[in-house]
Write an enzyme that holds these catalytic residues in place. Structure first.
Site, PDB file in Angstrom:
ATOM      1  N   HIS A  95       0.812  -1.223   0.000  1.00 27.46           N
ATOM      2  CA  HIS A  95       0.000   0.000   0.000  1.00 27.46           C
ATOM      3  C   HIS A  95       0.847   1.275   0.000  1.00 27.46           C
ATOM      4  O   HIS A  95       0.289   2.376  -0.135  1.00 27.46           O
ATOM      5  CB  HIS A  95      -0.938   0.032   1.207  1.00 27.46           C
ATOM      6  CG  HIS A  95      -2.009  -1.009   1.177  1.00 27.46           C
ATOM      7  ND1 HIS A  95      -2.851  -1.190   0.098  1.00 27.46           N
ATOM      8  CD2 HIS A  95      -2.372  -1.946   2.096  1.00 27.46           C
ATOM      9  CE1 HIS A  95      -3.686  -2.180   0.353  1.00 27.46           C
ATOM     10  NE2 HIS A  95      -3.408  -2.663   1.548  1.00 27.46           N
ATOM     11  N   ASP A 152      -2.902 -10.625  -2.373  1.00 26.11           N
ATOM     12  CA  ASP A 152      -3.470 -10.113  -1.129  1.00 26.11           C
ATOM     13  C   ASP A 152      -4.935  -9.748  -1.374  1.00 26.11           C
ATOM     14  O   ASP A 152      -5.326  -9.409  -2.496  1.00 26.11           O
ATOM     15  CB  ASP A 152      -2.691  -8.873  -0.686  1.00 26.11           C
ATOM     16  CG  ASP A 152      -3.080  -8.398   0.693  1.00 26.11           C
ATOM     17  OD1 ASP A 152      -2.408  -8.791   1.663  1.00 26.11           O
ATOM     18  OD2 ASP A 152      -4.052  -7.627   0.811  1.00 26.11           O
ATOM     19  N   HIS A 154      -6.462  -7.163  -0.481  1.00 24.27           N
ATOM     20  CA  HIS A 154      -6.587  -5.741  -0.761  1.00 24.27           C
ATOM     21  C   HIS A 154      -5.776  -5.367  -2.002  1.00 24.27           C
ATOM     22  O   HIS A 154      -4.697  -5.912  -2.222  1.00 24.27           O
ATOM     23  CB  HIS A 154      -6.088  -4.917   0.430  1.00 24.27           C
ATOM     24  CG  HIS A 154      -6.782  -5.222   1.714  1.00 24.27           C
ATOM     25  ND1 HIS A 154      -6.403  -6.278   2.538  1.00 24.27           N
ATOM     26  CD2 HIS A 154      -7.832  -4.620   2.318  1.00 24.27           C
ATOM     27  CE1 HIS A 154      -7.193  -6.303   3.600  1.00 24.27           C
ATOM     28  NE2 HIS A 154      -8.072  -5.313   3.488  1.00 24.27           N
ATOM     29  N   ASP A 169      -4.953 -12.934   3.592  1.00 19.56           N
ATOM     30  CA  ASP A 169      -6.224 -12.434   4.103  1.00 19.56           C
ATOM     31  C   ASP A 169      -7.380 -12.779   3.175  1.00 19.56           C
ATOM     32  O   ASP A 169      -8.515 -12.354   3.409  1.00 19.56           O
ATOM     33  CB  ASP A 169      -6.166 -10.925   4.361  1.00 19.56           C
ATOM     34  CG  ASP A 169      -5.453 -10.151   3.271  1.00 19.56           C
ATOM     35  OD1 ASP A 169      -5.062 -10.758   2.261  1.00 19.56           O
ATOM     36  OD2 ASP A 169      -5.271  -8.929   3.440  1.00 19.56           O
TER      37      ASP A 169
END
Length: 292
Positions: free
Chosen positions: A111, A152, A154, A231
């Site tokens: 990120h 991931d 996200h 995740d």
């Protein structure tokens, strides 16, 4: 399989924060019991960080002169962040010697954009690593080409920000949408996004991963870098994709099948089952050549 890990990454924490030392320490113990080999990484230098980030971001993290609730200015965080980035570089270098590698470190990185931290990430570990080693790959008559696959849950908005329109790189992300950070809704140039709805099943997910790997093959990559987030597991407390533990073994097999030099870097994953999810992934990677 070589795993890069340092117990120093367990020395910082924020009470109640999901990106906790426990997620990595439990994985380290589990993998050690399975007999996997660990190597102590070295921190990267400022010049390495500047390959992917602005001097302003470097100085903000170094001076702990920023405010972000998800990504707090913890004492000594610069040293931890540069060790995680250095571990990714070490994993990348080692994979060029013919061994698949994994960086089991924190904080994560995908990120972090060129000039902004966030989402638990201070520096973009995988971006720093591939920019550092790019000159070592490819043939003499053409530049090396690197594909980054991010599984991931996200979207890796930071990685996309750093590599957008850099056509010697391909960034491919499979991620839940809607979900933080709200990006990755469509593809842009060399950044290919597969937004997935909540409750995506293992079979549906693996079918999309197959499409992503076709993009990698069309790109003609010399190396595959993997942002490995766990995740997407069905019991993860902050996401809603429905993968099983053994799905990660299938992911590892699929990623290894093209036979490219490959290294992976830990991103997210916050369930108590993350040690077994990671072990399944590494087991799949070690089946060189994938399924028969």
């Amino acid at each position: 399989m070589k795993i890069f890990f340092s117990e120093k990454c367990l020395e910082y924490s924020q009470p109640g924060h999901p990106e906790s030392p426990a997620r990595v320490s439990s994985t380290y113990r589990f993998l050690k019991e399975k007999g996997l080999e660990f190597i102590e990484p070295a921190p990267c230098g400022d010049e390495d960080i500047l390959l992917a980030h602005t001097p302003e971001l470097l100085n903000a993290v170094k001076g702990e002169s920023f405010f972000d609730m998800d990504t707090p200015a913890l004492p000594g965080i610069f040293e931890h962040a540069r060790l995680a980035a250095g571990s990714a570089i070490d994993a990348a270098r080692q994979c060029l010697k013919g061994e698949m590698t994994f960086s089991l470190m924190r904080p994560p990185g995908h990120h972090a954009t060129g000039n902004r931290l966030g989402g638990f990430c201070y520096f973009n570990n995988i971006a720093i690593a591939v920019l550092k080693i790019k000159e070592q790959i490819g043939e003499s008559d053409r530049p090396g080409k690197i594909a980054i696959i991010d599984f991931d849950c996200h979207h890796g908005n930071g990685t996309e920000d750093i590599f957008l329109n850099r056509n010697d790189f391909l960034y491919v992300s499979l991620h839940q949408s809607p979900l933080y950070p709200g990006t990755g809704l469509s593809s842009r140039g060399n950044c290919v996004n597969y937004p997935l709805p909540a409750d995506t099943s293992p079979d549906e997910y693996l079918a999309v991963l197959g499409k992503a790997l076709k993009k990698v093959a069309e790109f003609g990559a010399d190396l595959l870098a993997v942002s490995a987030g766990f995740d997407t597991y069905r019991l993860d407390p902050i996401t809603n994709i429905s993968l099983e533990k053994d799905t990660y073994k299938e992911i590892g097999e699929m990623l290894s099948k093209p036979g490219l030099p490959l290294f992976a870097v830990l991103e997210g994953g916050y369930s108590r089952d993350i040690p077994e999810c990671i072990y399944q992934f590494l087991t799949g990677l070690e089946k060189k050549g994938g399924k028969t």
